[in-house]
Structures are given as C-alpha cells and as structure tokens.
Design a protein around this motif. Structure first.
Motif, short mmCIF file in Angstrom:
data_model
loop_
_atom_site.label_atom_id
_atom_site.label_comp_id
_atom_site.label_asym_id
_atom_site.label_seq_id
_atom_site.Cartn_x
_atom_site.Cartn_y
_atom_site.Cartn_z
N LEU A 426 43.59 38.34 26.06
CA LEU A 426 43.27 38.25 27.49
C LEU A 426 41.76 38.24 27.75
O LEU A 426 41.30 37.58 28.69
CB LEU A 426 43.95 39.40 28.25
CG LEU A 426 45.50 39.39 28.13
CD1 LEU A 426 46.10 40.56 28.90
CD2 LEU A 426 46.08 38.08 28.66
N ARG A 427 40.99 38.94 26.95
CA ARG A 427 39.53 38.96 27.14
C ARG A 427 38.96 37.54 26.95
O ARG A 427 38.15 37.07 27.77
CB ARG A 427 38.88 39.92 26.14
CG ARG A 427 37.41 40.15 26.40
CD ARG A 427 36.80 41.04 25.32
NE ARG A 427 35.41 41.32 25.64
CZ ARG A 427 34.99 42.33 26.42
NH1 ARG A 427 35.88 43.16 26.95
NH2 ARG A 427 33.72 42.51 26.66
N SER A 428 39.45 36.84 25.87
CA SER A 428 39.00 35.46 25.63
C SER A 428 39.45 34.55 26.78
O SER A 428 38.70 33.66 27.23
CB SER A 428 39.56 34.93 24.31
OG SER A 428 39.17 35.77 23.25
N ALA A 429 40.68 34.76 27.28
CA ALA A 429 41.20 33.95 28.39
C ALA A 429 40.31 34.14 29.63
O ALA A 429 39.98 33.18 30.33
CB ALA A 429 42.64 34.35 28.70
N HIS A 447 45.47 35.54 37.54
CA HIS A 447 46.60 35.47 36.61
C HIS A 447 46.35 36.36 35.39
O HIS A 447 47.25 37.09 34.93
CB HIS A 447 46.81 34.00 36.17
CG HIS A 447 48.08 33.79 35.40
ND1 HIS A 447 48.31 32.70 34.60
CD2 HIS A 447 49.22 34.55 35.28
CE1 HIS A 447 49.50 32.79 34.04
NE2 HIS A 447 50.08 33.91 34.45
N VAL A 448 45.12 36.29 34.86
CA VAL A 448 44.76 37.13 33.69
C VAL A 448 44.91 38.61 34.07
O VAL A 448 45.42 39.41 33.28
CB VAL A 448 43.33 36.82 33.20
CG1 VAL A 448 42.90 37.81 32.11
CG2 VAL A 448 43.22 35.39 32.69
N ARG A 449 44.43 38.97 35.32
CA ARG A 449 44.52 40.38 35.75
C ARG A 449 45.98 40.86 35.80
O ARG A 449 46.29 41.96 35.35
CB ARG A 449 43.88 40.55 37.13
CG ARG A 449 43.84 42.03 37.58
CD ARG A 449 43.17 42.24 38.88
NE ARG A 449 43.95 41.69 39.96
CZ ARG A 449 43.67 41.87 41.27
NH1 ARG A 449 42.61 42.58 41.62
NH2 ARG A 449 44.41 41.33 42.20
N GLN A 450 46.88 39.96 36.31
CA GLN A 450 48.31 40.33 36.37
C GLN A 450 48.86 40.60 34.96
O GLN A 450 49.58 41.57 34.74
CB GLN A 450 49.12 39.20 37.01
CG GLN A 450 49.00 39.16 38.54
CD GLN A 450 49.59 37.86 39.11
OE1 GLN A 450 50.07 37.02 38.38
NE2 GLN A 450 49.50 37.71 40.42
N LEU A 451 48.49 39.71 34.03
CA LEU A 451 48.98 39.87 32.65
C LEU A 451 48.44 41.16 32.05
O LEU A 451 49.16 41.88 31.34
CB LEU A 451 48.56 38.67 31.78
CG LEU A 451 49.29 37.36 32.04
CD1 LEU A 451 48.67 36.23 31.22
CD2 LEU A 451 50.77 37.48 31.69
N ALA A 452 47.14 41.46 32.33
CA ALA A 452 46.52 42.68 31.79
C ALA A 452 47.23 43.92 32.35
O ALA A 452 47.48 44.89 31.63
CB ALA A 452 45.04 42.69 32.14
N GLU A 453 47.57 43.85 33.63
CA GLU A 453 48.24 44.98 34.29
C GLU A 453 49.61 45.21 33.66
O GLU A 453 49.97 46.34 33.32
CB GLU A 453 48.40 44.67 35.78
CG GLU A 453 48.80 45.90 36.61
CD GLU A 453 48.75 45.60 38.12
OE1 GLU A 453 49.31 46.41 38.86
OE2 GLU A 453 48.17 44.56 38.51
N SER A 454 50.38 44.12 33.47
CA SER A 454 51.75 44.29 32.94
C SER A 454 51.73 44.68 31.46
O SER A 454 52.67 45.31 30.98
CB SER A 454 52.58 43.01 33.14
OG SER A 454 51.93 41.89 32.56
N VAL A 460 40.47 44.95 30.45
CA VAL A 460 40.42 43.56 30.97
C VAL A 460 40.78 43.56 32.45
O VAL A 460 40.18 42.83 33.25
CB VAL A 460 41.36 42.65 30.16
CG1 VAL A 460 41.46 41.24 30.77
CG2 VAL A 460 40.90 42.53 28.71
N LYS A 461 41.73 44.42 32.84
CA LYS A 461 42.12 44.47 34.26
C LYS A 461 40.92 44.88 35.12
O LYS A 461 40.65 44.27 36.18
CB LYS A 461 43.25 45.53 34.41
CG LYS A 461 43.78 45.63 35.83
CD LYS A 461 44.76 46.79 35.97
CE LYS A 461 45.00 47.08 37.43
NZ LYS A 461 45.78 48.30 37.64
N ALA A 462 40.13 45.83 34.64
CA ALA A 462 38.96 46.29 35.40
C ALA A 462 37.90 45.20 35.48
O ALA A 462 37.30 44.96 36.55
CB ALA A 462 38.39 47.52 34.72
#
Length: 468
Positions: A426-429, A447-454, A460-462
């Motif tokens: 996710l960091r690379s994304a 979208h990346v934030r949602q994936l990081a959260e789940s 990455v979410k922060a």
C-alpha cells in the motif's frame, strides 16, 4: 392326412435325388419346398435348406454321366443352365464353374432361391471375383453386401491388390464403385485398420483423405517430440498428397465439371493453408526434438500437442515452444508465427507462459518475455501490463525484489497502482497515486486509505489522511 408340413419330405426327397445324380428330379422336388428370399439384399446366405443343397453340390464335384434314357432331362438341364447364365449376365468365369454341371447346378439354386450375398460368396469361394463384382453392380446391392461378401474376404486372403485391379478394369474412373469404396473406408476406420485404409485411399486417389490418415500416423501414440522427430516422413507424405490434389484441381478447373464425385473436396485456399500448417509443424517438431535431445526440455506434459488439433491445442504448442528453448527468445519466433497463422489469442498464450515461469521461479525470463512481446510489433498498449497482472492474480508469494522489478516494468501508472494494491504494497501504491493528476490522485489515495484501514495498516492510513 395328419396335416403335417410336407416341406421336410420334399427336401429329403430332393436331397436323395441329388445324391443319386438325378439333378432334374431334384430341381422338381426342391421347387415344392424352397422359396426365394423376401429381400435379396439381406445380409445372410438364405434359408438353411438352400445352404444344405449348395454345400452338398460343392462337396460332390464330379462330371454328370449321361445315360441314353436321360436325353430329355439333359436338354431341360441345359436350358436351365442357359437361363442361369443369362441371369448372371454371361459372366461365367473360365475353368471349373463353366464346365462343371454341379457348379452350374449351384448357380441355378442360388439364383432361384439364394440371396445376393450367397451368390457373391459362392463366386468368391471359387476365385471368380470379377463375376462377384459384376453381380454386385448389376443388382445394385447395398455396400454392406460388398463389404461382407467381397471386401473382407479379399483383404483377409491377401487379395486386395487383385480386387483393386478388377475394380479399375471394370470401371477405370472408379465412379460406379464410389459408394462401395467410401463404405469400405468407413469400415476400416471403425476397425482401426489404418494401414489398409491408407492403401485403399491411395488406390482411390482420394488425396485429401489420405493426407488425413497420414496426420493420424504422425500423431498417434507419440509420447514425446523425440518420437515425433522420427515420424517426420509422414509430414512429407501429407504435403505430397495435398500438392498432388492441388495439381488435379488446377488441371480439372478448365473442364466443366470435376468428375471425382466420391473423393473428398477442398478449396485450393484451404489446401494451401494445410500445407502451411504442415511446414510449421515440421519447424516445431525439429525445434522441440532438438530441445528434448539437448535436455533443455522442462515441461512434463502428459498430452503431446500438435498443430493438427483444435485452437486450444495450438495454443499449447505455442506455450511449449516458448518455454522449452534455452531461453524465451529462442522459441519466441516460431511461437509468434503459430499465433499469427492461426489468429490465436496471443495475450492468453503469453499469460500462460508467464504463469509457468512464475511456477519455475524464472522471474527474469518474464521480463525477457515482455521484451519479446513489445518488440513483436503487434502487441496492444496494455498487453505487457495485463500479462503481469494475470500472474499476480494467481501468485501472491513472488519474492519482494522480483515483484518490485516486475511491477516497475509496467507501462501504465494505473496498472502499477492496481498491482501494488493486489500485493498489499500500500505504501508503494500511495507513492505512485500522489504523482497523478489532482482529481484522479484524490480518488486513488482515498481508495488506498480504505484498504489500509481494512487491513489495519495505521501508518499508511495516517499518511493518506494527512495528504488528503
């Protein structure tokens, strides 16, 4: 008085007359108990009673002794014999049948009470194949009678060439035998007698079907391309048959109508296409034979694909050629021609190859494959990316460094982001997402934030939240 069927008595009386040598009386007695068959083309030798008569006469071949008192009987017999002859189209064969009254008697009974198969079998038993064939043709008997009465006895007794010569003598164009010859071919195919079938097809000058039989000889039972390498003469024979057919078609195109009604037809364009297929199969065979001999061959596939199969099999050939060379580049040219010639789904083949390479952990060769695909000149813009995405879909455990190399080889940023998300990087994304045009970047980062959260990736979410 007792109401019993007198047939048995008449038959016994007739047999007694035969044994006494009184052929005329025997005919009279048998006339009261023997009946002609309802269907002359039924596949049997007529009633048991008729068969008994014929069996006895055949076992008692002896000249008839003429006594002074029997002149009228002999004249009647001669008349009957002549009638029998006219029935059989004056096709008596030279020698014993013609000059022996017992054989003449057999023919009388067979023509009066026997089936066509019984008559034909009689001729065949006494080496009168020509008469058997003429009777078949004259009575327009069905092909089953030809197969059971003439064809099977001919090849079983090693007289197939004699039969072929006679067929040609009676009708040099073979047209009147067309139905019978096609039926014989079907019979041989059902029995798996392919060598006799091939010989018959060559005699018929049915070049297209002969080529199809050669394909079977080439492919059947082979377990490796080393074996196929030893069977390449069949490929040359296929080409020869097709070339001869093309010459015949071009020769007859000037005439009004092609006479060969029973031989398989094919358009010149189709024949040329098949010749190209054979050429390509020869190239594939040589290449894979070489690979197997040098020990480069990796695949242990149970089925052996060739270009004579359906499209799926042809795609398997293309995969095999790419994978079995010393490197991807070596077999790519031949595989590419297979894909082009048969208009196969190239991306599907490349994806299959890539998945195989992942299984074999040959990650650098996937990059070589992508290079070949891009240099082929016919690849669509996203073909390379799609090949990698298809791989990632199935294999999540590619080592990190190889995974990064593969994703970085992708052309489109959107595809890179999708690939990173699929692999949970996710960091690379996020890093690729923020480089996009502002409105699109916002969508991607969300979208990346949602994936990081789940997935519970708070770091990455922060970062995503801060950027947003």
């Amino acid at each position: 008085k007792s109401g019993l069927d007198p047939g048995g008595a008449w038959h016994a009386w007739g047999m007694a007359c035969l044994k006494a040598g009184n052929l005329t009386s025997a005919r009279e007695k048998f006339n009261r108990c023997l009946k002609p068959p309802m269907d002359l083309n039924q596949l049997n030798h007529g009633s048991r009673l008729v068969q008994d008569v014929i069996q006895y006469l055949e076992s008692t071949v002896k000249p008839l002794l003429i006594t002074d008192d029997d002149y009228f009987a002999t004249l009647r017999e001669l008349e009957a014999t002549l009638r029998t002859r006219s029935l059989s189209l004056e096709m008596m064969c030279e020698g014993k049948i013609q000059h022996n009254s017992y054989y003449q008697e057999c023919l009388f009974y067979l023509h009066s009470y026997g089936t066509n198969l019984a008559i034909i079998s009689f001729y065949m038993r006494h080496d009168c194949m020509r008469e058997a064939l003429l009777h078949l043709l004259n009575k327009e008997s069905p092909s089953e009678v030809f197969i059971e009465g003439i064809f099977v006895p001919s090849y079983e007794s090693g007289k197939l060439h004699m039969l072929e010569n006679l067929l040609e003598t009676i009708d040099p164009g073979l047209e009147s035998w067309g139905v019978y010859l096609i039926a014989a071919c079907k019979y041989l195919q059902r029995k798996n007698y392919y060598h006799i079938l091939y010989e018959l097809q060559q005699f018929m000058k049915d070049h297209v079907r002969a080529a199809m039989t050669c394909i079977r000889f080439f492919t059947h039972g082979a377990k490796s391309y080393t074996e196929l390498g030893g069977k390449q003469t069949w490929l040359l024979k296929i080409k020869d048959h097709l070339k001869v057919y093309l010459q015949e078609v071009s020769r007859s195109s000037g005439r009004k109508k092609m006479a060969f009604t029973f031989r398989k037809k094919m358009s010149a364009a189709d024949v040329s296409r098949h010749i190209n297929t054979v050429d390509l199969q020869m190239e594939v065979t040589k290449f894979l034979h070489q690979c197997e001999s040098s020990g480069a061959s990796q695949m242990t596939d149970s089925s052996l694909p060739t270009l004579f199969g359906n499209n799926n099999m042809k795609m398997d050939v293309a995969c095999k050629v790419i994978l079995e060379g010393k490197n991807i580049e070596e077999g790519f040219g031949i595989a590419f021609r297979v894909l082009q010639d048969f208009q196969l789904e190239a991306t599907e083949v490349y994806s299959k190859v890539a998945k195989q390479l992942v299984k074999q952990q040959k990650y650098s060769e996937i990059q070589q494959l992508l290079k070949c695909v891009n240099e082929s000149g016919v690849a669509a813009k996203n073909d390379g990316d799609n090949i990698i995405l298809n791989c990632l879909n199935e294999f999540k455990n590619i080592p990190a460094e190889d995974l990064d190399n593969l994703i970085q080889d992708m052309d489109s940023d959107e595809n890179k982001i999708q690939a990173y998300m699929m692999c949970n990087k996710l960091r690379s994304a996020y890093l690729v997402s923020v480089r996009q045009e502002k409105a699109r970047a916002v969508q991607l980062v969300q979208h990346v934030r949602q994936l990081a959260e789940s997935s519970g990736d708070h770091v990455v979410k922060a970062i995503c939240a801060q950027w947003l």
